[in-house]
Scaffold this motif. Structure first.
Motif, PDB file in Angstrom:
ATOM      1  N   ASN A 453       5.223 -21.678 -20.390  1.00 43.92           N
ATOM      2  CA  ASN A 453       6.033 -20.431 -19.816  1.00 43.92           C
ATOM      3  C   ASN A 453       6.599 -19.701 -20.896  1.00 43.92           C
ATOM      4  O   ASN A 453       6.354 -18.223 -20.879  1.00 43.92           O
ATOM      5  CB  ASN A 453       7.316 -20.959 -19.139  1.00 43.92           C
ATOM      6  CG  ASN A 453       7.085 -21.322 -17.864  1.00 43.92           C
ATOM      7  OD1 ASN A 453       5.913 -21.220 -17.249  1.00 43.92           O
ATOM      8  ND2 ASN A 453       8.231 -21.964 -16.941  1.00 43.92           N
ATOM      9  N   LYS A 456       3.706 -17.339 -21.862  1.00 39.48           N
ATOM     10  CA  LYS A 456       3.382 -16.554 -20.697  1.00 39.48           C
ATOM     11  C   LYS A 456       4.564 -15.298 -20.880  1.00 39.48           C
ATOM     12  O   LYS A 456       4.253 -13.932 -20.524  1.00 39.48           O
ATOM     13  CB  LYS A 456       3.424 -16.968 -19.308  1.00 39.48           C
ATOM     14  CG  LYS A 456       2.434 -17.877 -18.998  1.00 39.48           C
ATOM     15  CD  LYS A 456       2.334 -18.632 -17.739  1.00 39.48           C
ATOM     16  CE  LYS A 456       3.680 -19.105 -17.036  1.00 39.48           C
ATOM     17  NZ  LYS A 456       3.378 -19.952 -15.914  1.00 39.48           N
ATOM     18  N   TYR A 457       5.816 -15.752 -20.892  1.00 37.01           N
ATOM     19  CA  TYR A 457       6.812 -14.618 -20.575  1.00 37.01           C
ATOM     20  C   TYR A 457       7.474 -14.040 -22.050  1.00 37.01           C
ATOM     21  O   TYR A 457       8.423 -13.483 -21.922  1.00 37.01           O
ATOM     22  CB  TYR A 457       7.896 -15.205 -19.902  1.00 37.01           C
ATOM     23  CG  TYR A 457       7.492 -15.842 -18.300  1.00 37.01           C
ATOM     24  CD1 TYR A 457       7.012 -14.709 -17.661  1.00 37.01           C
ATOM     25  CD2 TYR A 457       7.383 -17.149 -18.157  1.00 37.01           C
ATOM     26  CE1 TYR A 457       6.513 -15.036 -16.217  1.00 37.01           C
ATOM     27  CE2 TYR A 457       7.038 -17.479 -16.953  1.00 37.01           C
ATOM     28  CZ  TYR A 457       6.562 -16.513 -15.979  1.00 37.01           C
ATOM     29  OH  TYR A 457       6.071 -17.036 -14.796  1.00 37.01           O
ATOM     30  N   ASP A 482      12.714 -18.618 -27.049  1.00 33.11           N
ATOM     31  CA  ASP A 482      11.466 -17.470 -27.383  1.00 33.11           C
ATOM     32  C   ASP A 482      12.405 -16.162 -27.224  1.00 33.11           C
ATOM     33  O   ASP A 482      13.437 -15.914 -27.212  1.00 33.11           O
ATOM     34  CB  ASP A 482      10.586 -17.420 -26.066  1.00 33.11           C
ATOM     35  CG  ASP A 482      11.014 -17.221 -24.812  1.00 33.11           C
ATOM     36  OD1 ASP A 482      11.878 -16.374 -24.615  1.00 33.11           O
ATOM     37  OD2 ASP A 482      10.702 -18.072 -23.944  1.00 33.11           O
ATOM     38  N   ILE A 495      15.744 -20.425 -10.897  1.00 35.56           N
ATOM     39  CA  ILE A 495      14.356 -20.787 -11.221  1.00 35.56           C
ATOM     40  C   ILE A 495      14.050 -22.203 -11.076  1.00 35.56           C
ATOM     41  O   ILE A 495      12.601 -22.262 -11.094  1.00 35.56           O
ATOM     42  CB  ILE A 495      14.135 -20.297 -12.812  1.00 35.56           C
ATOM     43  CG1 ILE A 495      15.061 -20.627 -13.622  1.00 35.56           C
ATOM     44  CG2 ILE A 495      13.696 -18.680 -12.866  1.00 35.56           C
ATOM     45  CD1 ILE A 495      14.699 -20.411 -14.915  1.00 35.56           C
ATOM     46  N   ARG A 501      11.010 -17.444  -8.395  1.00 35.10           N
ATOM     47  CA  ARG A 501      10.504 -16.638  -9.579  1.00 35.10           C
ATOM     48  C   ARG A 501      11.504 -15.620  -9.695  1.00 35.10           C
ATOM     49  O   ARG A 501      12.292 -14.901  -8.757  1.00 35.10           O
ATOM     50  CB  ARG A 501       9.107 -15.946  -9.604  1.00 35.10           C
ATOM     51  CG  ARG A 501       7.943 -17.001  -9.019  1.00 35.10           C
ATOM     52  CD  ARG A 501       6.639 -16.239  -9.231  1.00 35.10           C
ATOM     53  NE  ARG A 501       6.359 -16.428 -10.730  1.00 35.10           N
ATOM     54  CZ  ARG A 501       5.317 -15.468 -11.204  1.00 35.10           C
ATOM     55  NH1 ARG A 501       4.691 -14.600 -10.356  1.00 35.10           N
ATOM     56  NH2 ARG A 501       5.039 -15.539 -12.459  1.00 35.10           N
ATOM     57  N   ALA A 502      11.573 -15.175 -11.033  1.00 38.01           N
ATOM     58  CA  ALA A 502      12.566 -13.686 -11.375  1.00 38.01           C
ATOM     59  C   ALA A 502      11.933 -12.656 -10.550  1.00 38.01           C
ATOM     60  O   ALA A 502      10.796 -12.488 -10.593  1.00 38.01           O
ATOM     61  CB  ALA A 502      12.660 -13.625 -12.684  1.00 38.01           C
ATOM     62  N   GLY A 512       1.671 -16.673 -11.645  1.00 39.16           N
ATOM     63  CA  GLY A 512       2.801 -17.868 -11.430  1.00 39.16           C
ATOM     64  C   GLY A 512       3.241 -18.176  -9.679  1.00 39.16           C
ATOM     65  O   GLY A 512       2.936 -17.318  -9.032  1.00 39.16           O
ATOM     66  N   THR A 513       3.370 -19.482  -9.757  1.00 41.34           N
ATOM     67  CA  THR A 513       3.771 -19.922  -8.322  1.00 41.34           C
ATOM     68  C   THR A 513       5.363 -20.055  -8.083  1.00 41.34           C
ATOM     69  O   THR A 513       5.703 -20.021  -7.174  1.00 41.34           O
ATOM     70  CB  THR A 513       2.915 -21.166  -8.066  1.00 41.34           C
ATOM     71  OG1 THR A 513       3.313 -22.214  -9.167  1.00 41.34           O
ATOM     72  CG2 THR A 513       1.562 -20.977  -7.994  1.00 41.34           C
ATOM     73  N   GLY A 514       6.045 -20.298  -9.353  1.00 41.41           N
ATOM     74  CA  GLY A 514       7.376 -20.750  -9.116  1.00 41.41           C
ATOM     75  C   GLY A 514       7.674 -22.070  -8.912  1.00 41.41           C
ATOM     76  O   GLY A 514       8.669 -22.439  -8.258  1.00 41.41           O
ATOM     77  N   GLY A 516       6.643 -24.766 -11.360  1.00 43.45           N
ATOM     78  CA  GLY A 516       6.406 -25.372 -12.828  1.00 43.45           C
ATOM     79  C   GLY A 516       7.833 -26.036 -12.822  1.00 43.45           C
ATOM     80  O   GLY A 516       8.189 -27.083 -13.154  1.00 43.45           O
ATOM     81  N   LEU A 517       8.866 -25.121 -13.003  1.00 41.52           N
ATOM     82  CA  LEU A 517      10.247 -25.590 -13.215  1.00 41.52           C
ATOM     83  C   LEU A 517      10.867 -26.395 -12.189  1.00 41.52           C
ATOM     84  O   LEU A 517      11.468 -27.465 -12.424  1.00 41.52           O
ATOM     85  CB  LEU A 517      11.154 -24.565 -13.533  1.00 41.52           C
ATOM     86  CG  LEU A 517      10.858 -23.585 -14.823  1.00 41.52           C
ATOM     87  CD1 LEU A 517      11.921 -22.674 -14.841  1.00 41.52           C
ATOM     88  CD2 LEU A 517      10.853 -24.446 -15.957  1.00 41.52           C
ATOM     89  N   SER A 542      14.763 -16.155 -23.990  1.00 33.50           N
ATOM     90  CA  SER A 542      15.317 -17.288 -23.247  1.00 33.50           C
ATOM     91  C   SER A 542      15.261 -18.573 -23.961  1.00 33.50           C
ATOM     92  O   SER A 542      14.445 -18.550 -24.946  1.00 33.50           O
ATOM     93  CB  SER A 542      14.274 -17.669 -21.918  1.00 33.50           C
ATOM     94  OG  SER A 542      14.198 -16.272 -21.085  1.00 33.50           O
TER      95      SER A 542
HETATM   96  P1  ADP Z   1       5.850 -19.788 -12.639  1.00 36.30           P
HETATM   97  O1  ADP Z   1       5.753 -19.445 -14.152  1.00 36.30           O
HETATM   98  O2  ADP Z   1       4.631 -20.215 -12.176  1.00 36.30           O
HETATM   99  O3  ADP Z   1       6.381 -18.610 -12.089  1.00 36.30           O
HETATM  100  P2  ADP Z   1       7.760 -21.680 -13.264  1.00 36.30           P
HETATM  101  O4  ADP Z   1       8.649 -22.477 -12.087  1.00 36.30           O
HETATM  102  O5  ADP Z   1       7.550 -22.195 -14.453  1.00 36.30           O
HETATM  103  O6  ADP Z   1       6.903 -20.916 -12.252  1.00 36.30           O
HETATM  104  O7  ADP Z   1       8.951 -20.717 -13.637  1.00 36.30           O
HETATM  105  C1  ADP Z   1       9.912 -19.909 -12.529  1.00 36.30           C
HETATM  106  C2  ADP Z   1      10.360 -18.594 -13.073  1.00 36.30           C
HETATM  107  O8  ADP Z   1      11.216 -18.715 -14.218  1.00 36.30           O
HETATM  108  C3  ADP Z   1       9.200 -17.826 -13.872  1.00 36.30           C
HETATM  109  O9  ADP Z   1       8.566 -16.918 -12.592  1.00 36.30           O
HETATM  110  C4  ADP Z   1      10.037 -16.721 -14.334  1.00 36.30           C
HETATM  111  O10 ADP Z   1      10.760 -15.830 -13.728  1.00 36.30           O
HETATM  112  C5  ADP Z   1      11.087 -17.779 -14.970  1.00 36.30           C
HETATM  113  N1  ADP Z   1      10.683 -18.198 -16.249  1.00 36.30           N
HETATM  114  C6  ADP Z   1      10.330 -19.434 -16.849  1.00 36.30           C
HETATM  115  N2  ADP Z   1      10.163 -19.649 -17.960  1.00 36.30           N
HETATM  116  C7  ADP Z   1      10.704 -18.538 -18.515  1.00 36.30           C
HETATM  117  C8  ADP Z   1      10.676 -17.773 -20.020  1.00 36.30           C
HETATM  118  N3  ADP Z   1      10.486 -18.579 -20.853  1.00 36.30           N
HETATM  119  N4  ADP Z   1      11.281 -16.561 -19.966  1.00 36.30           N
HETATM  120  C9  ADP Z   1      11.728 -15.914 -19.128  1.00 36.30           C
HETATM  121  N5  ADP Z   1      11.631 -16.255 -17.932  1.00 36.30           N
HETATM  122  C10 ADP Z   1      11.112 -17.465 -17.648  1.00 36.30           C
END
Ligand code: ADP
Length: 552
Positions: A453, A456-457, A482, A495, A501-502, A512-514, A516-517, A542
């Motif tokens: 993540n 990616k972000y 990060d 999240i 997702r944000a 992204g699917t929202g 993973g977390l 973050s």
């Molecule tokens: P995905 O990445 O597939 O959208 P996750 O459940 O892993 O799903 O993450 C959910 C949301 O959390 C992301 O869509 C993003 O908005 C936010 N997020 C996760 N990790 C970070 C990060 N390192 N920095 C900023 N936002 C993050």
């Protein structure tokens, strides 16, 4: 007229008085029941039934009080008219009771009412055709004389009683449980009372050559059945006992005050008592209103709770079906995708011969995209496993330090590719241990997801991974920071929820699917650990933390 009435009252036997009082009480009871819910059609018609029953009782009293006078013929006709009205009102009440929503259209009502009108007209205009009254003649005692039209009267009465009972029998068959029990008891009362009334008012007088000695039994039975019906329907909660009890109490108080009015000895006393009575009537109507409102809101809440319960059950079933579907669909998608990814990797590495730069680039894209798809599908499969409770864990001692270092090696390459700095720091001396009890594969999945993540972000900058222990050495803390897009306060909260997702994050990373977390949180929950996020706001990077128990 008033003298005639006076004579009549003087003539009344004790039985007739009993019937008059009983009829009045039955009418009051049915009125009170109507008052507790004036919107229900069944209570409206029950009130009507109570009134008609009372009128029939009074007409009997008037008949028996007029015996031996010139008015007896008219009184007999009146008795038969009111007696004809009873089966009709019984029909109306039971019809409404069997289905509150069934309204009889006005035209049909008129059609149903017309037989009564015709019979009453014949009774009144042609005495003797249906029934007549034969006074004492040539030593033959006075009697009711049945005319040739009497069968019409019997057919009419039996017709309406059967029409009243029929929908009730149908309801009895269709229903189960408490409603069936209530209808069963109601049917018994109606059947027993109708049969008894038929025997004493029709069969016996015919056998006994017009003698009417047992008419009073029919009235007593009718009064008792009004009370019995009220009792059954109260017992099964069709009517509200609390409201009816309040109304009865108030009616008694008001009646006492009205009686007091007649006993006033001076105009002052009369006006004072009148004012008190009016005040009591007003305040009691407020009291009844508030009791009703309270009960209605309670009933509404009960209904809502029941609906909610039903909805949640339905939703759970749907959710389960969705999870099953996801699981099946995901399995079928993942295998071919893994093959695509494998072949893309082999192509890229030149296992099938040298590729031109453009082709290699395209193959690289196939490799990355199929990788994303496989991650997504794995998330879906995890969700369905979590929801069906089939996510299996194998707990053992896990060296978190080794796990993070191994993982960081692979992740560093991804960070390099994204032109991000990647730093790892492990607190303490080289021989510091970070052992926890957990599922190594699942913990790896959590850490890798968090680092992934961050890559990616974070459009540019650095990623810092750190491992430390709490002061008392009881907790292991994995932290990750990060310099990426950061998060708002609200995003931080949501999240970890499924599919969350944000806002606007898909501009940074589309796939992204929202999930993973959410999966990570579930896994850490099973480890009895904690996972949380922090950020100094959008654009300010973050941090993510995972806390686990260190093995003693
Ligand atoms: P995905 O990445 O597939 O959208 P996750 O459940 O892993 O799903 O993450 C959910 C949301 O959390 C992301 O869509 C993003 O908005 C936010 N997020 C996760 N990790 C970070 C990060 N390192 N920095 C900023 N936002 C993050």
């Amino acid at each position: 007229m008033s003298i005639a009435l006076f004579d009549l009252i003087q003539n009344l036997s004790l039985t007739s008085w009993g019937i008059v009082v009983g009829s009045a009480l039955a009418a009051i009871l049915s009125g009170v029941i109507f008052w507790q819910d004036t919107t229900k059609r069944s209570s409206k018609f029950f009130f009507l039934l109570g009134l008609v029953d009372a009128a029939w009782g009074l007409s009997y009293a008037s008949f028996s009080g007029s015996i031996g006078t010139t008015g007896v013929g008219d009184a007999a006709v009146l008795l038969y008219i009111f007696s004809a009205l009873t089966p009709f009102t019984l029909f109306l009440f039971l019809y409404a009771f069997s289905d509150e929503s069934k309204v009889i259209p006005f035209k049909r009502f008129l059609v149903l009412f017309s037989p009564f009108l015709v019979i009453s007209a014949i009774l009144k205009m042609y005495p003797g055709f249906i029934v007549g009254y034969q006074p004492l003649l040539d030593g033959v005692p006075d009697r009711i004389a049945f005319g040739i039209g009497f069968p019409i009267y019997i057919i009419y009465a039996l017709g309406f009683v059967s029409a009243a009972i029929y929908p009730l029998i149908q309801k009895y068959r269709e229903n189960a449980g408490i409603f069936k029990a209530a209808i069963g008891e109601l049917l018994t009362v109606v059947l027993v009372s109708s049969t008894t009334i038929f025997i004493v008012s029709v069969a016996m007088p015919m056998i006994l050559h017009g003698r009417y000695e047992f008419f009073w039994v029919g009235h007593v039975v009718a009064i008792i059945s009004i009370f019995a019906i009220a009792f059954i329907l109260l017992k099964y909660n069709f009517w509200n006992l609390k409201v009816i009890a309040t109304e009865l109490f108030i009616s008694v108080v008001v009646l006492i005050f009205i009686a007091e009015l007649f006993m006033a000895s001076s105009p002052e006393e009369l006006s004072l008592e009148f004012i008190i009575t009016v005040l009591i009537v007003f305040s009691s109507s407020f009291l009844v209103g508030s009791v009703k409102r309270e009960i209605q809101s309670k009933e509404k809440i009960t209904l809502l709770v029941r609906d909610l319960d039903l909805m949640s059950k339905r939703l759970k079933i749907l959710d389960k079906k969705k999870s099953e579907f996801l699981s099946i669909a995901s399995h079928h998608l993942r295998d071919p995708l893994t093959a695509i990814k494998g072949y893309a990797s082999m192509l890229e590495e030149g296992s099938f011969g040298e590729l031109s730069l453009a082709v290699r680039e395209a193959v690289g894209k196939i490799f990355t995209s199929s990788g994303h798809l496989i991650t997504m599908i794995s998330d879906f499969m995890d969700i369905s496993r979590i929801e069906s409770g089939e996510m299996s864990y194998s707990f053992a001692n896990v060296d978190v330090k080794k796990l993070v270092i191994d993982l960081a090696d692979g992740m560093k390459q991804s960070a390099d590719r994204a032109h991000l700095g990647f730093h790892i720091s492990i607190e303490g001396k080289d021989d510091a241990t970070f052992i926890t009890v957990g599922d190594a594969g699942k913990l790896r999945q959590v850490f890798s997801n968090l680092i992934d993540n961050s890559i990616k972000y974070t459009p540019s900058g650095d990623i810092y991974v750190a491992l430390s222990k709490s002061e008392n050495g009881k907790k292991i803390l994995f932290s990750l920071s990060d310099t990426g897009i950061g998060m708002t306060e609200t995003t931080k909260e949501k999240i970890f929820h499924k599919f969350s997702r944000a806002d606007g994050v898909s501009k940074v990373y589309t796939e992204g699917t929202g999930l993973g977390l959410y999966v990570a949180k579930e896994i850490i929950r099973k480890h009895e650990g904690r996972i949380w996020a922090d950020s100094r706001g959008e654009g300010h990077g973050s941090s993510f933390y995972v806390e686990l128990d260190a093995k003693k």
